[in-house]
Design an enzyme around this catalytic site. Structure first.
Site, PDB file in Angstrom:
ATOM      1  N   LYS A 189      -3.535   1.013  -6.057  1.00  0.00           N
ATOM      2  CA  LYS A 189      -3.035   0.923  -4.841  1.00  0.00           C
ATOM      3  C   LYS A 189      -4.404   0.449  -4.193  1.00  0.00           C
ATOM      4  O   LYS A 189      -5.350  -0.067  -3.437  1.00  0.00           O
ATOM      5  CB  LYS A 189      -2.036   0.548  -3.972  1.00  0.00           C
ATOM      6  N   GLN A 248       4.806   4.930  -0.341  1.00  0.00           N
ATOM      7  CA  GLN A 248       5.279   5.238  -2.290  1.00  0.00           C
ATOM      8  C   GLN A 248       6.745   5.778  -2.789  1.00  0.00           C
ATOM      9  O   GLN A 248       7.322   6.941  -2.215  1.00  0.00           O
ATOM     10  CB  GLN A 248       4.335   5.653  -2.763  1.00  0.00           C
ATOM     11  N   ASP A 281       5.744  -4.093   1.372  1.00  0.00           N
ATOM     12  CA  ASP A 281       6.660  -3.849   0.590  1.00  0.00           C
ATOM     13  C   ASP A 281       8.135  -5.180   0.477  1.00  0.00           C
ATOM     14  O   ASP A 281       8.923  -5.565  -0.352  1.00  0.00           O
ATOM     15  CB  ASP A 281       7.037  -2.734   0.391  1.00  0.00           C
TER      16      ASP A 281
END
Ligand code: NAP
Length: 284
Positions: free
Chosen positions: A52, A96, A119
């Site tokens: 990422k 995460q 997200d």
């Protein structure tokens, strides 16, 4: 023989478009910023976070990593999220998953400012998606919709079957297919006669997490088969849910693993970060 859907190529196009948008935003004095929070030392998570970061760098997005020890308390993690919620140069926050045992992932997601929830896991954004009035879509289902678009695969009027009902893949996937006027069925571990249901699918999406799960007898000839699974086979090799060798000859389109859905997920995260930067600067 199915045409293979090339997720690497489509994701490269999405990233190039993101890089252009980032450059245009920078000219207006806005540099999109993403904060990635990782707690503990899960090796797979470490790889995802590094990927990422690299993807941000390649597109000009500012990224910050916050690596916390596994001993971090819920209060400490929530304090960091709160700090990032107020940080002006950070437009997207990603924590995460999975978090170490003892930390409440749901509470952490709910603490993220919905405008920075790249997200799209926060209940506010989930609700917006349900209504069909949203800024962010969860990265994996959004990436799949982008793949279908790139290959001019129309969803309208098609029978779509999604295997899996997780909040991050199965449920939002079903919702996005519904928004595109598909006729959608969601299957799960309690579904009876699964092969009979999946054989009706014009578009079959598998998000189960078991290698060789989708076999030829579950697929209608000519179906579009999308494989979300990321598993290890008997030899430790990365593979999807679909028994690729037997299903490929039957399908019209199929996503390989690796190289199908996987590369799209990060590309859509970058896209969401740009959207977040625009949203927070009244540029949408
Ligand atoms: P998850 O939360 O474990 O959900 C799996 C789903 O599969 C559940 O809904 C479960 O049903 C269903 N299932 C399990 N066994 C089944 C069976 N025998 N018959 C029918 N349904 C069954 O997993 P997830 O987070 O959605 O992820 C799914 C897979 O996608 C994993 O391999 C994951 O690594 C991968 N993934 C890939 C990406 C990517 O970027 N490519 C992103 C996210 C996830 P119940 O609800 O009844 O238990």
């Amino acid at each position: 023989m199915a045409q293979r859907i090339d997720g690497k190529a489509v994701s490269a196009k999405v990233r190039a478009a993101v890089a252009q948008e980032v450059a245009a935003l920078k000219e207006r004095g806005v540099t999109p910023g993403l904060a990635v929070v990782i707690v503990g030392d899960d090796p797979a998570s470490r790889i995802y976070v590094n990927n990422k970061k690299k993807a941000c760098q390649a597109t000009g997005i500012h990224s910050e990593e916050y690596a916390l020890p596994a001993s971090t308390t819920q209060e400490e993690l929530l304090a960091l999220v709160d700090q990032l919620n107020h940080k002006k140069d950070i437009h997207g926050i990603l924590v995460q998953s999975p978090l170490p045992k003892g930390l409440d992932e749901g509470a952490v997601v709910e603490a993220i400012d919905p405008q920075k929830d790249v997200d799209a896991f926060h209940a506010y954004n989930v609700g917006k998606i349900m209504i069909g009035d949203y800024h962010f879509l969860p990265c994996t289902p959004a990436g799949i919709m982008e793949l279908l678009k790139a290959y001019e695969i129309s969803v309208e009027g098609k029978r779509c079957v999604v295997i899996g009902r997780s909040n991050i893949v199965g449920k939002p996937m079903a919702m996005l297919l519904l928004h595109q006027n598909g006729t959608v069925t969601i299957c799960h571990s309690r579904t009876k006669d699964l092969p009979e249901v999946t054989r009706q699918a014009d578009i079959l999406v598998s998000a189960v997490g078991k290698s060789h799960f989708v076999t030829a007898n579950m697929v209608k000839p000519g179906a579009v088969v999308i494989d979300v699974g990321m598993n290890r086979d008997e030899n430790g090799k990365l593979c999807g849910d679909v028994d690729f060798d037997t299903v490929e000859p039957l399908a019209s389109f199929i996503t390989p693993v690796p190289g199908g859905v996987g590369p799209m997920t990060i590309a859509m995260l970058l896209k969401n970060t740009v959207t977040a930067a625009k949203l927070q600067n009244q540029l949408l």
